[in-house]
Scaffold this motif. Structure first.
Motif, short mmCIF file in Angstrom:
data_model
loop_
_atom_site.label_atom_id
_atom_site.label_comp_id
_atom_site.label_asym_id
_atom_site.label_seq_id
_atom_site.Cartn_x
_atom_site.Cartn_y
_atom_site.Cartn_z
N ASP A 119 -1.46 5.69 -8.40
CA ASP A 119 -1.18 4.29 -8.77
C ASP A 119 0.21 3.85 -8.33
N GLU A 120 0.65 4.33 -7.18
CA GLU A 120 1.95 3.95 -6.64
C GLU A 120 1.83 3.20 -5.32
N TRP A 121 0.60 2.97 -4.87
CA TRP A 121 0.38 2.28 -3.60
C TRP A 121 0.79 0.82 -3.75
N GLY A 122 1.43 0.29 -2.72
CA GLY A 122 1.86 -1.10 -2.73
C GLY A 122 3.30 -1.28 -3.15
N TYR A 123 3.94 -0.16 -3.49
CA TYR A 123 5.35 -0.21 -3.88
C TYR A 123 6.16 0.63 -2.89
N CYS A 124 7.32 0.14 -2.54
CA CYS A 124 8.21 0.81 -1.59
C CYS A 124 8.64 2.16 -2.14
N VAL A 125 8.51 3.20 -1.33
CA VAL A 125 8.90 4.55 -1.76
C VAL A 125 10.42 4.69 -1.81
N LYS A 126 11.13 3.77 -1.20
CA LYS A 126 12.59 3.85 -1.16
C LYS A 126 13.24 3.08 -2.31
N CYS A 127 12.87 1.80 -2.45
CA CYS A 127 13.53 0.96 -3.47
C CYS A 127 12.64 0.67 -4.67
N GLY A 128 11.34 0.91 -4.56
CA GLY A 128 10.43 0.69 -5.67
C GLY A 128 9.90 -0.73 -5.79
N GLU A 129 10.37 -1.63 -4.93
CA GLU A 129 9.89 -3.02 -4.97
C GLU A 129 8.49 -3.11 -4.37
N GLU A 130 7.80 -4.19 -4.73
CA GLU A 130 6.46 -4.42 -4.20
C GLU A 130 6.53 -4.70 -2.69
N ILE A 131 5.59 -4.12 -1.96
CA ILE A 131 5.48 -4.38 -0.52
C ILE A 131 4.66 -5.65 -0.34
N ALA A 132 5.07 -6.50 0.58
CA ALA A 132 4.39 -7.78 0.81
C ALA A 132 2.91 -7.55 1.12
N LYS A 161 0.85 -9.24 2.94
CA LYS A 161 0.50 -9.35 4.35
C LYS A 161 0.83 -8.07 5.11
N ARG A 162 1.92 -7.43 4.74
CA ARG A 162 2.31 -6.17 5.39
C ARG A 162 1.27 -5.08 5.08
N LEU A 163 0.83 -5.02 3.83
CA LEU A 163 -0.19 -4.04 3.44
C LEU A 163 -1.53 -4.34 4.08
N ALA A 164 -1.86 -5.62 4.22
CA ALA A 164 -3.12 -6.00 4.85
C ALA A 164 -3.13 -5.59 6.32
N TYR A 165 -1.97 -5.71 6.96
CA TYR A 165 -1.87 -5.33 8.37
C TYR A 165 -1.98 -3.82 8.53
N ASP A 166 -1.29 -3.07 7.65
CA ASP A 166 -1.32 -1.61 7.71
C ASP A 166 -1.22 -1.06 6.30
N PRO A 167 -2.36 -0.67 5.70
CA PRO A 167 -2.32 -0.18 4.32
C PRO A 167 -1.61 1.16 4.14
N SER A 168 -1.20 1.78 5.24
CA SER A 168 -0.50 3.06 5.12
C SER A 168 1.02 2.92 5.05
N VAL A 169 1.54 1.68 5.13
CA VAL A 169 2.99 1.51 5.09
C VAL A 169 3.54 1.99 3.76
N ALA A 170 4.72 2.58 3.81
CA ALA A 170 5.32 3.16 2.60
C ALA A 170 6.58 2.42 2.16
N GLN A 171 7.09 1.53 3.01
CA GLN A 171 8.33 0.85 2.70
C GLN A 171 8.19 -0.66 2.86
N CYS A 172 8.98 -1.39 2.09
CA CYS A 172 9.05 -2.83 2.23
C CYS A 172 9.78 -3.14 3.56
N VAL A 173 9.73 -4.38 3.94
CA VAL A 173 10.36 -4.79 5.20
C VAL A 173 11.85 -4.49 5.19
N GLY A 174 12.52 -4.76 4.07
CA GLY A 174 13.95 -4.55 3.98
C GLY A 174 14.34 -3.09 4.18
N CYS A 175 13.63 -2.19 3.52
CA CYS A 175 13.95 -0.76 3.64
C CYS A 175 13.51 -0.20 4.98
#
Length: 110
Positions: A77-90, A92-106
Motif C-alpha cells: 500500500d505504498e504505490w503512488g507515493y515517492c520513495v524519496k520524499c513520501g509525497e504523492e506522485i502525479a 498523469k505520471r503514474l498513468a504514463y508509467d505505473p512503475s515510477v518510484a519518484q515524483c517529478v521533483g525528486c
C-alpha cells in the motif's frame, strides 16, 4: 489510474518483457566462427547484432526490476507515493508509467 489498473498494466508489461526475452534469445547467443561464411565483416556484423541484443536484454532486466519494485509497493500500500520524499506522485505520471518510484521533483534531482 487505480491500483488495480496499475497492477494489471505492470503484469501485462512483465509478460511482454518475458516474450521479448524469448524472441531475442537467439540474438544473444555467442557468435561462432563459420569458415564458409563471407568473412571477417560478416562476423563483425554478427558480433554487433549480438551486442545490441545483449544491451536490449539489460534494459529489459532493469525495467523488470522497476516493475517488481512497483508490484511490491502495491502489495505494501505504498504505490503512488515517492520513495524519496513520501509525497504523492502525479496521477498523469503514474498513468504514463505505473512503475515510477519518484515524483517529478525528486526524479529531477530536486
Amino acid at each position: 489510474m487505480t491500483e488495480g489498473e496499475a497492477r494489471e498494466a505492470l503484469l501485462k508489461r512483465q509478460a511482454q518483457l518475458a516474450e521479448e526475452d524469448r524472441i531475442s534469445a537467439e540474438g544473444r547467443a555467442p557468435v561462432t566462427l563459420q569458415q564458409d561464411s563471407v568473412g571477417r565483416l560478416s562476423r563483425m556484423d554478427a558480433m554487433q547484432q549480438q551486442a545490441m541484443a545483449q544491451a536490449q536484454e539489460r534494459r529489459r532486466a532493469a525495467e523488470r526490476a522497476r516493475i517488481d519494485a512497483a508490484l511490491e509497493r502495491l502489495d505494501a500500500d505504498e504505490w503512488g507515493y515517492c520513495v524519496k520524499c513520501g509525497e504523492e506522485i502525479a496521477a498523469k505520471r503514474l498513468a504514463y508509467d505505473p512503475s515510477v518510484a519518484q515524483c517529478v521533483g525528486c526524479a529531477g534531482g530536486g
